[in-house]
Design a protein around this motif. Structure first.
Motif, PDB file in Angstrom:
ATOM      1  N   VAL A 240       0.830  -1.208   0.000  1.00  0.00           N
ATOM      2  CA  VAL A 240       0.000   0.000   0.000  1.00  0.00           C
ATOM      3  C   VAL A 240       0.864   1.257   0.000  1.00  0.00           C
ATOM      4  N   GLY A 241       1.952   1.250   0.784  1.00  0.00           N
ATOM      5  CA  GLY A 241       2.753   2.456   0.954  1.00  0.00           C
ATOM      6  C   GLY A 241       3.789   2.680  -0.125  1.00  0.00           C
ATOM      7  N   GLN A 242       4.217   1.623  -0.820  1.00  0.00           N
ATOM      8  CA  GLN A 242       5.214   1.771  -1.861  1.00  0.00           C
ATOM      9  C   GLN A 242       4.555   2.149  -3.181  1.00  0.00           C
ATOM     10  N   LYS A 243       5.358   2.726  -4.066  1.00  0.00           N
ATOM     11  CA  LYS A 243       4.870   2.964  -5.414  1.00  0.00           C
ATOM     12  C   LYS A 243       5.191   1.729  -6.246  1.00  0.00           C
ATOM     13  N   LEU A 244       4.167   0.957  -6.578  1.00  0.00           N
ATOM     14  CA  LEU A 244       4.349  -0.247  -7.370  1.00  0.00           C
ATOM     15  C   LEU A 244       3.623  -0.101  -8.699  1.00  0.00           C
ATOM     16  N   ASP A 245       4.184  -0.734  -9.722  1.00  0.00           N
ATOM     17  CA  ASP A 245       3.530  -0.748 -11.030  1.00  0.00           C
ATOM     18  C   ASP A 245       2.713  -2.021 -11.232  1.00  0.00           C
ATOM     19  N   TYR A 246       3.235  -3.140 -10.707  1.00  0.00           N
ATOM     20  CA  TYR A 246       2.557  -4.433 -10.885  1.00  0.00           C
ATOM     21  C   TYR A 246       2.751  -5.280  -9.638  1.00  0.00           C
ATOM     22  N   GLY A 247       1.860  -6.256  -9.471  1.00  0.00           N
ATOM     23  CA  GLY A 247       1.989  -7.237  -8.409  1.00  0.00           C
ATOM     24  C   GLY A 247       2.325  -8.591  -8.993  1.00  0.00           C
ATOM     25  N   LEU A 248       3.086  -9.393  -8.249  1.00  0.00           N
ATOM     26  CA  LEU A 248       3.402 -10.764  -8.647  1.00  0.00           C
ATOM     27  C   LEU A 248       3.059 -11.666  -7.470  1.00  0.00           C
ATOM     28  N   LEU A 249       1.972 -12.412  -7.584  1.00  0.00           N
ATOM     29  CA  LEU A 249       1.500 -13.291  -6.514  1.00  0.00           C
ATOM     30  C   LEU A 249       1.891 -14.729  -6.833  1.00  0.00           C
ATOM     31  N   THR A 250       2.602 -15.379  -5.902  1.00  0.00           N
ATOM     32  CA  THR A 250       3.023 -16.758  -6.125  1.00  0.00           C
ATOM     33  C   THR A 250       2.100 -17.719  -5.384  1.00  0.00           C
ATOM     34  N   VAL A 251       1.791 -18.845  -6.043  1.00  0.00           N
ATOM     35  CA  VAL A 251       0.985 -19.919  -5.462  1.00  0.00           C
ATOM     36  C   VAL A 251       1.722 -21.227  -5.746  1.00  0.00           C
ATOM     37  N   ALA A 252       2.153 -21.933  -4.702  1.00  0.00           N
ATOM     38  CA  ALA A 252       2.908 -23.168  -4.892  1.00  0.00           C
ATOM     39  C   ALA A 252       1.997 -24.289  -5.365  1.00  0.00           C
ATOM     40  N   ALA A 253       2.448 -25.017  -6.384  1.00  0.00           N
ATOM     41  CA  ALA A 253       1.636 -26.096  -6.952  1.00  0.00           C
ATOM     42  C   ALA A 253       1.439 -27.236  -5.968  1.00  0.00           C
ATOM     43  N   ASP A 254       2.374 -27.419  -5.028  1.00  0.00           N
ATOM     44  CA  ASP A 254       2.237 -28.522  -4.071  1.00  0.00           C
ATOM     45  C   ASP A 254       1.379 -28.152  -2.878  1.00  0.00           C
ATOM     46  N   ASP A 255       0.997 -26.888  -2.756  1.00  0.00           N
ATOM     47  CA  ASP A 255       0.205 -26.435  -1.615  1.00  0.00           C
ATOM     48  C   ASP A 255      -1.136 -25.844  -2.032  1.00  0.00           C
ATOM     49  N   GLY A 256      -1.133 -25.115  -3.142  1.00  0.00           N
ATOM     50  CA  GLY A 256      -2.361 -24.533  -3.644  1.00  0.00           C
ATOM     51  C   GLY A 256      -2.720 -23.223  -2.971  1.00  0.00           C
ATOM     52  N   VAL A 257      -3.942 -22.783  -3.199  1.00  0.00           N
ATOM     53  CA  VAL A 257      -4.426 -21.512  -2.657  1.00  0.00           C
ATOM     54  C   VAL A 257      -4.694 -21.666  -1.164  1.00  0.00           C
ATOM     55  N   THR A 258      -4.081 -20.794  -0.356  1.00  0.00           N
ATOM     56  CA  THR A 258      -4.260 -20.827   1.097  1.00  0.00           C
ATOM     57  C   THR A 258      -4.980 -19.563   1.559  1.00  0.00           C
ATOM     58  N   ALA A 259      -5.269 -19.508   2.857  1.00  0.00           N
ATOM     59  CA  ALA A 259      -5.906 -18.308   3.410  1.00  0.00           C
ATOM     60  C   ALA A 259      -5.005 -17.100   3.227  1.00  0.00           C
ATOM     61  N   THR A 260      -3.692 -17.288   3.417  1.00  0.00           N
ATOM     62  CA  THR A 260      -2.755 -16.179   3.215  1.00  0.00           C
ATOM     63  C   THR A 260      -2.738 -15.747   1.751  1.00  0.00           C
ATOM     64  N   THR A 261      -2.834 -16.715   0.838  1.00  0.00           N
ATOM     65  CA  THR A 261      -2.902 -16.379  -0.587  1.00  0.00           C
ATOM     66  C   THR A 261      -4.083 -15.448  -0.851  1.00  0.00           C
ATOM     67  N   ARG A 262      -5.237 -15.782  -0.289  1.00  0.00           N
ATOM     68  CA  ARG A 262      -6.424 -14.962  -0.508  1.00  0.00           C
ATOM     69  C   ARG A 262      -6.260 -13.576   0.113  1.00  0.00           C
ATOM     70  N   GLU A 263      -5.627 -13.517   1.275  1.00  0.00           N
ATOM     71  CA  GLU A 263      -5.420 -12.219   1.913  1.00  0.00           C
ATOM     72  C   GLU A 263      -4.490 -11.333   1.082  1.00  0.00           C
ATOM     73  N   HIS A 264      -3.388 -11.908   0.630  1.00  0.00           N
ATOM     74  CA  HIS A 264      -2.457 -11.132  -0.187  1.00  0.00           C
ATOM     75  C   HIS A 264      -3.100 -10.722  -1.502  1.00  0.00           C
ATOM     76  N   LEU A 265      -3.885 -11.612  -2.092  1.00  0.00           N
ATOM     77  CA  LEU A 265      -4.598 -11.271  -3.326  1.00  0.00           C
ATOM     78  C   LEU A 265      -5.556 -10.122  -3.073  1.00  0.00           C
ATOM     79  N   GLY A 266      -6.268 -10.172  -1.953  1.00  0.00           N
ATOM     80  CA  GLY A 266      -7.200  -9.092  -1.627  1.00  0.00           C
ATOM     81  C   GLY A 266      -6.498  -7.761  -1.468  1.00  0.00           C
ATOM     82  N   ILE A 267      -5.328  -7.776  -0.827  1.00  0.00           N
ATOM     83  CA  ILE A 267      -4.575  -6.535  -0.639  1.00  0.00           C
ATOM     84  C   ILE A 267      -4.095  -5.987  -1.978  1.00  0.00           C
ATOM     85  N   LEU A 268      -3.563  -6.868  -2.828  1.00  0.00           N
ATOM     86  CA  LEU A 268      -3.102  -6.433  -4.153  1.00  0.00           C
ATOM     87  C   LEU A 268      -4.238  -5.810  -4.954  1.00  0.00           C
TER      88      LEU A 268
END
Length: 541
Positions: A240-268
């Protein structure tokens, strides 16, 4: 003698030599040193000093020809740095760092300016990239989902050994790049020239990062965030505080989408940041499992009204054309086999710099510091409009809710003095008419003729990403809006909000007012509770 002052001592001991990299100047003036003929001569001299120092020169300003401490006024030192910056630009170099001291020997920042100051400027070879040639990418994702490993393989070109070997390249401390005004503002950087990627051999070496910046026609910087739950506040500030142009969200294939994944996606997505989802560690699982995780990611995106776009199916060019706040490219990658990394290279080489907002000048203060010879400096990202040296501005709100008149003394971008800066630029603005102690993170800089209405209360539409029970009246999270981080009380419509709910709420800052405008996005959190929101109505006090 302090370590900082030792820099000055060493420069004075080395002295000016015919084939050396040190130059003494008592003062530089626009009238004398930028005159016709003199500029070319001094730029050639600077170039000679830089080459003699293997790409680095040291200019000591405020001393006599024999190294005596003469000292000059803050105004004279500021003008000298402006002139030196122009000379460096003429010589295809740039000012990387400036340290100043009072001639009475007090360490940097504590001297009495009335006694005069002396400064050491470090000049490095290579012109500073224009911001249009530099994109900044914020990484996010659950811990152990391969953020650092993926970026390590991108910036070095090396395949991971399956044990996180490329991640080790990026275990550097954030404080090394805290200022955020140089081209090297992140934990990883690489670039592109006419022949393709320009990568780092060893990211631990600052000289290697400097080489990438110098050789690249286009630069890509990565701002790391923290995957561990206890440090989500750091992640929020990074996104939120940095000047960013793009986001890069990683999701591990052996773990899948987690609660933290959803939170980070929501923030992005709450910040309207165009985002790429990289499914990592595909070498560890079967093709069937990769397909399952792709479907998980697509469902998670559609749940928040975003359209997934599979890069392998539609192609890199389509992804570059379609990426937006609503269309999210999804790709599969492996740092071990380097599958998919070529597609990421192609995207980062071609993705455009995101534009700032249209409108009058507006900048939220992210950091403040005091530079002797320059004065108080407010740094941040220009949200809209443009600013020029000499402009009259307003800064605030102060503790009492008022705005104060100030004047732009100078503007710095990537350690480079510029006459003006436009929306989207990360800048440091030296201000006249205010003390550094009076400037706080979260304040705004506006045109002098603006009529701002700071508020303590506003209405918002929010979504609760995670909460152990329910959000009731008087719930007090920390709200992160632009560069504001402030405790606030929530008063939801209907009396409560449950996990996963979206609804309206009144938000009241607990301690002071801020400049808040309709349409602004924000993130709120308290303990394990997190959510995102949009300002829908502003109520003036």
């Amino acid at each position: 003698m302090s370590p900082d002052r030792a820099v000055l001592r060493r420069a004075l001991e080395r002295g000016e030599q015919e084939g050396g990299s040190v130059e003494f100047k008592e003062r530089l003036t626009e009238h004398l040193h930028l005159s016709e003929g003199r500029l070319e001569s001094l730029a050639a001299q600077l170039r000679h000093r830089v080459l003699s120092g293997d790409g680095e020169a040291t200019y000591v300003v405020g001393v006599t020809d024999d190294g005596g401490l003469a000292g000059i006024s803050p105004e004279e030192f500021s003008e000298s740095m402006d002139v030196l910056s122009l000379l460096a630009e003429e010589a295809s170099a740039h000012i990387e760092e400036v340290k100043t001291w009072g001639v009475d020997g007090v360490a940097n920042g504590d001297a009495d300016a009335d006694h005069g100051i002396v400064g050491v400027a470090t000049i490095r070879e290579g012109a500073v990239l224009e911001d249009d040639d530099h994109i900044v990418v914020g990484t996010a994702g659950h811990v152990d989902h391969g953020k650092s490993t993926l970026v390590g393989s991108l910036v070095t070109g090396e395949a991971d050994d399956g044990e996180g070997s490329t991640r080790g390249f990026l275990d550097v401390q954030p404080h090394e790049v805290e200022r955020g005004l140089s081209a090297d503002l992140s934990y990883g950087v690489y670039g592109f020239d006419d022949d393709g990627p320009v990568r780092m051999d060893n990211p631990h070496r600052k000289s290697d990062r400097a080489r990438v910046v110098e050789e690249s026609d286009r630069l890509v910087s990565f701002v790391d965030t923290v995957g561990h739950e206890p440090w989500l506040r750091t992640t929020i500030r990074g996104l939120v505080g940095q000047k960013l142009d793009y986001g890069l969200l990683t999701v591990a294939a052996d773990d899948g989408v987690t609660a933290t994944t959803r939170e980070h996606l929501g923030i992005l997505l709450a910040t309207d940041l165009p985002t790429i989802v990289a499914i990592t560690k595909t070498d560890l699982v079967t093709d069937e499992r990769v397909s399952e995780v792709e479907h998980e990611v697509e469902r998670a995106l559609r749940e928040v009204d975003k359209t997934p776009l599979r890069v392998e199916r539609h192609g890199v060019e389509t992804a570059i054309e379609e990426i937006s706040e609503t269309v999210i490219p999804v790709m599969t990658t492996s740092a071990v086999t380097r599958d998919g990394l070529g597609d990421l290279d192609a995207m980062f080489e071609a993705l455009p710099k995101t534009a700032g907002e249209v409108g009058d000048f507006r900048m939220y203060v992210d950091r403040t510091y005091n530079v002797q010879g320059v004065g108080p400096v407010a740094s941040g990202t220009i949200k809209s409009g443009e600013v020029e040296a000499g402009d009259d501005l307003l800064i605030g709100p102060m503790q009492d809710g008022t705005f104060r008149e100030v004047q732009v003394r100078s503007i710095e971008m990537h350690y480079h003095r510029v006459d003006e800066a436009t929306a989207g630029r990360i800048v440091g603005i030296a201000l006249k008419g205010v003390r550094e102690a009076d400037i706080d993170r979260g304040m705004a800089l506006l045109p002098a003729d603006a009529d701002p209405n700071p508020v303590k209360t506003f209405e918002a539409e929010v979504m609760v990403l995670n909460h152990p029970t329910r959000i009731g009246e008087g719930y007090e999270p920390v709200v992160h809006l632009e560069t504001v981080s402030e405790a606030a009380a929530f008063y939801p419509e209907g009396g409560q909000l449950l996990p996963g709910d979206a609804g309206r709420t009144t938000v009241e800052f607990k301690f002071r007012s801020y400049l808040v405008e309709e349409g602004q996005k924000f993130v709120f959190r308290e303990g394990r509770s997190k959510g995102v929101g949009t300002v829908t109505d502003v109520t003036t006090d």
